[in-house]
Design a protein around this motif. Structure first.
Motif, short mmCIF file in Angstrom:
data_model
loop_
_atom_site.label_atom_id
_atom_site.label_comp_id
_atom_site.label_asym_id
_atom_site.label_seq_id
_atom_site.Cartn_x
_atom_site.Cartn_y
_atom_site.Cartn_z
N LYS A 204 -3.69 74.80 -45.41
CA LYS A 204 -4.52 74.92 -46.44
C LYS A 204 -4.02 73.61 -47.97
O LYS A 204 -4.76 72.93 -47.95
CB LYS A 204 -4.64 76.00 -47.71
CG LYS A 204 -6.16 76.13 -48.71
CD LYS A 204 -6.14 77.12 -49.19
CE LYS A 204 -7.02 77.09 -50.31
NZ LYS A 204 -7.36 78.55 -50.73
N GLU A 205 -3.08 73.12 -47.97
CA GLU A 205 -3.21 72.37 -49.16
C GLU A 205 -3.14 70.74 -48.36
O GLU A 205 -3.28 70.09 -48.99
CB GLU A 205 -1.39 72.62 -49.77
CG GLU A 205 -0.72 73.40 -50.36
CD GLU A 205 -1.09 75.20 -49.90
OE1 GLU A 205 -1.50 75.80 -49.90
OE2 GLU A 205 -1.21 75.31 -48.24
N THR A 206 -2.67 70.39 -46.92
CA THR A 206 -2.68 69.69 -46.48
C THR A 206 -4.34 68.64 -46.30
O THR A 206 -4.57 67.93 -46.32
CB THR A 206 -1.84 69.86 -45.05
OG1 THR A 206 0.04 69.90 -45.40
CG2 THR A 206 -2.02 67.87 -44.39
N THR A 209 -8.42 69.50 -50.05
CA THR A 209 -8.04 68.92 -51.72
C THR A 209 -9.40 69.14 -52.69
O THR A 209 -10.82 69.40 -52.06
CB THR A 209 -7.90 67.38 -51.89
OG1 THR A 209 -6.89 66.86 -50.99
CG2 THR A 209 -8.06 67.09 -53.45
#
Length: 212
Positions: A204-206, A209
């Motif tokens: 999710k972090e990749t 944003t």
């Protein structure tokens, strides 16, 4: 999104080996087709059609121009998404006519689609086809989710010769161009090398944003 739907999406994968002896129940196929019909499209134009190819001879021909992918002939059903080759006055007026029939006439509706024609009709046909094809992909996403929810396997395919498929299905004469194939059926687990592999997706972090 509910946990159960996420579980279904984790369960689904691009099935590599379909069991030709298992057929998708008519009510489940209808559910998938109805999800396609209900998918949103730009300005509600729905600029594509879906062909449910059951004919074995036609599917053999499509497989021959589809990188010999076995799912094309071994799946229960083969869905072919075909987008409009261009926008036209008649096609847009057809959308308006249906909306007026079901919602009633209004100056706002007429004005909106007159503006739309002013934007779309002068554009190059290839630009309009690509726009229509993107709408078909939205519907494809709905089909994949509906199939997973129903426990039906599916394999979206871009690996085919569109011009050859257009010829096989007589799409050019109908002002259509094939976009993507979607075999649907049931996996043959003991023959599918991908079935037990972990699903790999970006974190999710990749992927996401958050902009505040």
């Amino acid at each position: 999104m509910t946990t159960s739907l996420l579980e279904k999406l984790n369960w689904r994968y691009a099935t590599k080996k379909m069991d030709p002896s298992k057929k998708v129940e008519p009510e489940k196929l209808e559910l998938i087709l109805e999800a396609i019909r209900m998918a949103p499209t730009s300005s509600g134009t729905q600029p594509f059609e879906v062909f449910v190819v059951k004919n074995p001879e036609l599917r053999e021909k499509i497989r021959a121009v589809g990188w010999d992918q076995a799912q094309i002939t071994e799946a229960s059903d083969l869905l072919v998404f075909a987008a409009w080759d261009n926008y036209s006055t008649d096609r847009i007026d057809g959308v308006v006519a249906q909306m007026e029939d079901e919602r009633g006439k209004s100056e706002m509706l007429t004005g909106y689609f007159e503006n739309l024609k002013g934007m779309y009709l002068p554009r190059d046909a290839e630009v309009n086809y690509n726009h229509a094809a993107r709408q078909a992909y939205i519907a494809l996403g709905f089909a994949l989710i509906a199939a997973a929810e129903a426990g039906v396997d599916s394999t979206p395919m871009e690996g085919f010769d569109p011009e050859q498929v257009d010829e096989i299905l007589g799409l050019k004469e109908r002002g259509l161009r094939s976009v993507i194939l979607l075999p649907v059926g049931y996996r043959q687990e003991d023959q599918d090398w991908l079935v037990n592999m972990k699903k790999v997706r970006k974190s999710k972090e990749t992927l996401i944003t958050e902009i505040n």
